[in-house]
Design a protein around this motif. Structure first.
Motif, PDB file in Angstrom:
ATOM      1  N   PRO A  64       0.618  -1.005   0.174  1.00 35.84           N
ATOM      2  CA  PRO A  64       0.266   0.624  -0.160  1.00 35.84           C
ATOM      3  C   PRO A  64       0.297   1.479  -0.220  1.00 35.84           C
ATOM      4  CG  PRO A  64      -0.814  -1.291   1.634  1.00 35.84           C
ATOM      5  CD  PRO A  64       0.019  -1.937   0.951  1.00 35.84           C
ATOM      6  N   VAL A  65       1.438   1.100   0.871  1.00 40.91           N
ATOM      7  CA  VAL A  65       2.775   2.531   0.854  1.00 40.91           C
ATOM      8  C   VAL A  65       3.288   3.284  -0.638  1.00 40.91           C
ATOM      9  CG1 VAL A  65       4.760   2.809   0.926  1.00 40.91           C
ATOM     10  CG2 VAL A  65       4.051   2.114   2.530  1.00 40.91           C
ATOM     11  N   GLY A  66       2.952   1.552  -1.601  1.00 38.64           N
ATOM     12  CA  GLY A  66       3.932   1.797  -3.138  1.00 38.64           C
ATOM     13  C   GLY A  66       2.203   2.571  -3.924  1.00 38.64           C
ATOM     14  N   ILE A  67       1.474   2.397  -3.176  1.00 39.06           N
ATOM     15  CA  ILE A  67      -0.137   2.987  -4.242  1.00 39.06           C
ATOM     16  C   ILE A  67       0.136   4.597  -3.708  1.00 39.06           C
ATOM     17  CG2 ILE A  67      -2.620   2.964  -3.829  1.00 39.06           C
ATOM     18  CD1 ILE A  67      -2.344  -0.060  -3.866  1.00 39.06           C
ATOM     19  N   VAL A  68       0.202   4.547  -2.217  1.00 41.94           N
ATOM     20  CA  VAL A  68       0.403   5.708  -1.614  1.00 41.94           C
ATOM     21  C   VAL A  68       1.233   6.903  -2.587  1.00 41.94           C
ATOM     22  CG1 VAL A  68       1.005   7.534   0.445  1.00 41.94           C
ATOM     23  CG2 VAL A  68      -0.688   5.186   0.617  1.00 41.94           C
ATOM     24  N   VAL A  69       2.684   6.528  -2.498  1.00 42.75           N
ATOM     25  CA  VAL A  69       3.827   7.305  -2.936  1.00 42.75           C
ATOM     26  C   VAL A  69       3.085   7.369  -4.628  1.00 42.75           C
ATOM     27  CG1 VAL A  69       6.163   7.102  -3.986  1.00 42.75           C
ATOM     28  CG2 VAL A  69       5.170   6.436  -1.789  1.00 42.75           C
ATOM     29  N   THR A  70       2.977   6.345  -5.174  1.00 43.34           N
ATOM     30  CA  THR A  70       2.050   7.231  -6.663  1.00 43.34           C
ATOM     31  C   THR A  70       1.143   7.840  -7.101  1.00 43.34           C
ATOM     32  OG1 THR A  70       3.080   4.360  -7.410  1.00 43.34           O
ATOM     33  CG2 THR A  70       1.421   6.200  -8.489  1.00 43.34           C
ATOM     34  N   LEU A  71       0.373   8.036  -5.722  1.00 45.34           N
ATOM     35  CA  LEU A  71      -1.070   8.655  -5.864  1.00 45.34           C
ATOM     36  C   LEU A  71      -0.835   9.901  -5.437  1.00 45.34           C
ATOM     37  CD1 LEU A  71      -4.350   7.318  -4.813  1.00 45.34           C
ATOM     38  CD2 LEU A  71      -3.316   7.460  -7.398  1.00 45.34           C
ATOM     39  N   LEU A  72      -0.070  10.101  -4.319  1.00 43.38           N
ATOM     40  CA  LEU A  72       0.580  11.348  -3.747  1.00 43.38           C
ATOM     41  C   LEU A  72       1.785  12.276  -4.272  1.00 43.38           C
ATOM     42  CD1 LEU A  72      -0.600  11.523   0.257  1.00 43.38           C
ATOM     43  CD2 LEU A  72      -2.018  12.788  -1.486  1.00 43.38           C
ATOM     44  N   GLY A  73       2.569  11.207  -4.557  1.00 46.82           N
ATOM     45  CA  GLY A  73       4.049  12.305  -4.993  1.00 46.82           C
ATOM     46  C   GLY A  73       3.489  12.107  -7.070  1.00 46.82           C
ATOM     47  N   LEU A  74       3.766  11.274  -7.710  1.00 48.01           N
ATOM     48  CA  LEU A  74       3.492  11.570  -9.036  1.00 48.01           C
ATOM     49  C   LEU A  74       2.072  12.795  -9.326  1.00 48.01           C
ATOM     50  CD1 LEU A  74       4.230  10.658 -11.977  1.00 48.01           C
ATOM     51  CD2 LEU A  74       2.622   8.863 -11.410  1.00 48.01           C
ATOM     52  N   GLY A  75       1.077  12.680  -8.752  1.00 45.22           N
ATOM     53  CA  GLY A  75      -0.293  13.603  -8.285  1.00 45.22           C
ATOM     54  C   GLY A  75      -0.259  14.562  -7.944  1.00 45.22           C
ATOM     55  N   GLY A  76       0.399  14.871  -7.197  1.00 44.43           N
ATOM     56  CA  GLY A  76       0.670  16.470  -6.900  1.00 44.43           C
ATOM     57  C   GLY A  76       2.488  17.081  -8.016  1.00 44.43           C
ATOM     58  N   ILE A  77       2.984  16.641  -8.806  1.00 46.33           N
ATOM     59  CA  ILE A  77       4.029  16.710  -9.711  1.00 46.33           C
ATOM     60  C   ILE A  77       3.375  16.455 -10.701  1.00 46.33           C
ATOM     61  CG2 ILE A  77       5.846  15.996 -11.227  1.00 46.33           C
ATOM     62  CD1 ILE A  77       6.793  14.009  -8.283  1.00 46.33           C
ATOM     63  N   LEU A  78       2.323  15.736 -10.930  1.00 46.84           N
ATOM     64  CA  LEU A  78       1.126  16.374 -12.372  1.00 46.84           C
ATOM     65  C   LEU A  78       0.222  17.702 -12.263  1.00 46.84           C
ATOM     66  CD1 LEU A  78       0.072  13.224 -13.257  1.00 46.84           C
ATOM     67  CD2 LEU A  78       1.641  14.112 -14.680  1.00 46.84           C
ATOM     68  N   ARG A  79      -0.209  18.014 -10.734  1.00 46.32           N
ATOM     69  CA  ARG A  79      -0.593  18.937  -9.856  1.00 46.32           C
ATOM     70  C   ARG A  79      -0.064  20.398 -10.574  1.00 46.32           C
ATOM     71  NH1 ARG A  79      -4.188  22.627 -11.142  1.00 46.32           N
ATOM     72  NH2 ARG A  79      -4.795  24.080  -9.226  1.00 46.32           N
ATOM     73  N   ILE A  80       0.909  20.437  -9.975  1.00 45.79           N
ATOM     74  CA  ILE A  80       2.749  21.298 -10.557  1.00 45.79           C
ATOM     75  C   ILE A  80       2.253  21.840 -12.096  1.00 45.79           C
ATOM     76  CG2 ILE A  80       4.909  21.924  -9.978  1.00 45.79           C
ATOM     77  CD1 ILE A  80       4.385  21.139  -7.057  1.00 45.79           C
ATOM     78  N   VAL A  81       2.565  20.594 -12.542  1.00 51.14           N
ATOM     79  CA  VAL A  81       2.820  20.609 -14.230  1.00 51.14           C
ATOM     80  C   VAL A  81       2.149  21.397 -14.826  1.00 51.14           C
ATOM     81  CG1 VAL A  81       3.908  19.711 -16.578  1.00 51.14           C
ATOM     82  CG2 VAL A  81       5.050  18.897 -14.053  1.00 51.14           C
ATOM     83  N   TYR A  82      -0.027  20.673 -14.365  1.00 49.46           N
ATOM     84  CA  TYR A  82      -0.557  21.044 -14.568  1.00 49.46           C
ATOM     85  C   TYR A  82      -0.764  22.485 -14.673  1.00 49.46           C
ATOM     86  CZ  TYR A  82      -4.972  22.151 -16.092  1.00 49.46           C
ATOM     87  OH  TYR A  82      -6.248  22.535 -16.722  1.00 49.46           O
ATOM     88  N   ALA A  83      -0.322  22.492 -13.737  1.00 52.96           N
ATOM     89  CA  ALA A  83      -0.613  24.791 -13.539  1.00 52.96           C
ATOM     90  C   ALA A  83       0.058  25.548 -14.081  1.00 52.96           C
ATOM     91  CB  ALA A  83       0.023  25.112 -11.595  1.00 52.96           C
ATOM     92  N   LEU A  84       1.290  24.991 -14.276  1.00 52.80           N
ATOM     93  CA  LEU A  84       2.593  25.151 -14.824  1.00 52.80           C
ATOM     94  C   LEU A  84       2.254  25.847 -16.805  1.00 52.80           C
ATOM     95  CD1 LEU A  84       5.352  24.395 -12.452  1.00 52.80           C
ATOM     96  CD2 LEU A  84       4.638  26.758 -12.434  1.00 52.80           C
ATOM     97  N   MET A  85       2.073  25.174 -16.804  1.00 53.74           N
ATOM     98  CA  MET A  85       1.586  25.050 -18.822  1.00 53.74           C
ATOM     99  C   MET A  85      -0.012  25.502 -19.186  1.00 53.74           C
ATOM    100  SD  MET A  85       2.659  20.929 -19.419  1.00 53.74           S
ATOM    101  CE  MET A  85       2.944  21.097 -21.016  1.00 53.74           C
ATOM    102  N   PHE A  86      -1.011  25.415 -17.881  1.00 53.69           N
ATOM    103  CA  PHE A  86      -2.294  25.424 -18.342  1.00 53.69           C
ATOM    104  C   PHE A  86      -2.734  26.495 -18.235  1.00 53.69           C
ATOM    105  CE2 PHE A  86      -1.415  21.331 -19.788  1.00 53.69           C
ATOM    106  CZ  PHE A  86      -1.630  20.995 -21.203  1.00 53.69           C
ATOM    107  N   GLU A  87      -2.586  26.844 -16.566  1.00 53.76           N
ATOM    108  CA  GLU A  87      -3.604  27.903 -16.094  1.00 53.76           C
ATOM    109  C   GLU A  87      -3.024  28.703 -16.343  1.00 53.76           C
ATOM    110  OE1 GLU A  87      -3.842  26.082 -11.986  1.00 53.76           O
ATOM    111  OE2 GLU A  87      -4.838  24.810 -12.417  1.00 53.76           O
ATOM    112  N   PRO A  88      -3.389  30.548 -16.117  1.00 50.45           N
ATOM    113  CA  PRO A  88      -3.251  31.864 -16.026  1.00 50.45           C
ATOM    114  C   PRO A  88      -2.674  32.029 -15.308  1.00 50.45           C
ATOM    115  CG  PRO A  88      -5.575  31.727 -15.914  1.00 50.45           C
ATOM    116  CD  PRO A  88      -5.463  30.602 -16.010  1.00 50.45           C
ATOM    117  N   LYS A  89      -1.525  32.991 -15.194  1.00 53.62           N
ATOM    118  CA  LYS A  89      -0.487  33.619 -14.651  1.00 53.62           C
ATOM    119  C   LYS A  89      -1.325  34.535 -13.573  1.00 53.62           C
ATOM    120  CE  LYS A  89       3.821  34.823 -16.123  1.00 53.62           C
ATOM    121  NZ  LYS A  89       5.667  34.761 -16.548  1.00 53.62           N
ATOM    122  N   HIS A  90      -2.421  35.602 -13.952  1.00 48.86           N
ATOM    123  CA  HIS A  90      -3.157  36.028 -12.739  1.00 48.86           C
ATOM    124  C   HIS A  90      -4.350  35.721 -12.963  1.00 48.86           C
ATOM    125  CE1 HIS A  90       0.774  38.088 -13.379  1.00 48.86           C
ATOM    126  NE2 HIS A  90       0.479  38.583 -15.255  1.00 48.86           N
TER     127      HIS A  90
END
Length: 172
Positions: free
Chosen positions: A84-110
């Motif tokens: 279950p640790v692998g599932i938590v690391v995948t969901l939270l770790g990879l999900g957090g990184i993907l959320r940051i990438v999405y925000a930097l690429m697609f969301e407006p600066k202002h």
């Protein structure tokens, strides 16, 4: 209250749109209640991009708190392999990184602010209504439908079946 677009009286306070032209009346009612003061406030809050980066960072850092707890519970509490640790690391770790990438690429600066000169009922000031224009016609201008059959008025049969039946009747 009367509609500022067409002058139709508002039926009740529960209606949000004008019954004649479809104009959104809720913003206008709020404007009248405040005495014409602007409803638009400029928010000094964070932009969508910075909120997305913060959410992603929170998810990523939450992985370092939740993963060890899940590992301890699975190993010592349940006596199973710590998969279950692998599932938590995948969901939270990879999900957090993907959320940051999405925000930097697609969301407006202002933050996107709505201009204050627009009325709240209109998205496009050039287009006043999505409904067709009102056609006022006096009751005296209406003509009642004719009571004569269609073939008498237009000298043609009303349908193919009626025309065929008449032709067969003539042949007899």
């Amino acid at each position: 209250m009367y509609c500022p677009q067409c002058g139709q009286e508002r039926i009740s306070e529960a209606t949000s749109f004008c019954s004649r032209c479809g104009y959104l009346l809720t913003g206008t009612a709020e404007l009248l209640r405040t005495g014409g003061a602007s409803l638009q406030t400029t928010s000094g809050g964070p932009s969508p991009r910075s909120r997305g980066v913060k959410q992603g960072l929170f998810m990523f850092l939450l992985m370092f708190v939740v993963a060890p707890i899940v590992g301890l519970i699975s190993a010592f509490g349940l006596g199973i392999e710590p998969w279950p640790v692998g599932i938590v690391v995948t969901l939270l770790g990879l999900g957090g990184i993907l959320r940051i990438v999405y925000a930097l690429m697609f969301e407006p600066k202002h933050s996107v602010a709505i201009p204050e000169n627009r009325t709240s009922g209109q998205l496009n000031p050039a287009v006043t209504s999505a409904l067709p224009p009102v056609r006022d016609m006096a009751a005296a201008d209406y003509v009642s439908p004719s009571s004569e059959p269609a073939d008498v008025v237009t000298n043609r049969p009303g349908s193919v079946t009626e025309g065929t039946t008449r032709l067969l009747d003539k042949d007899r």
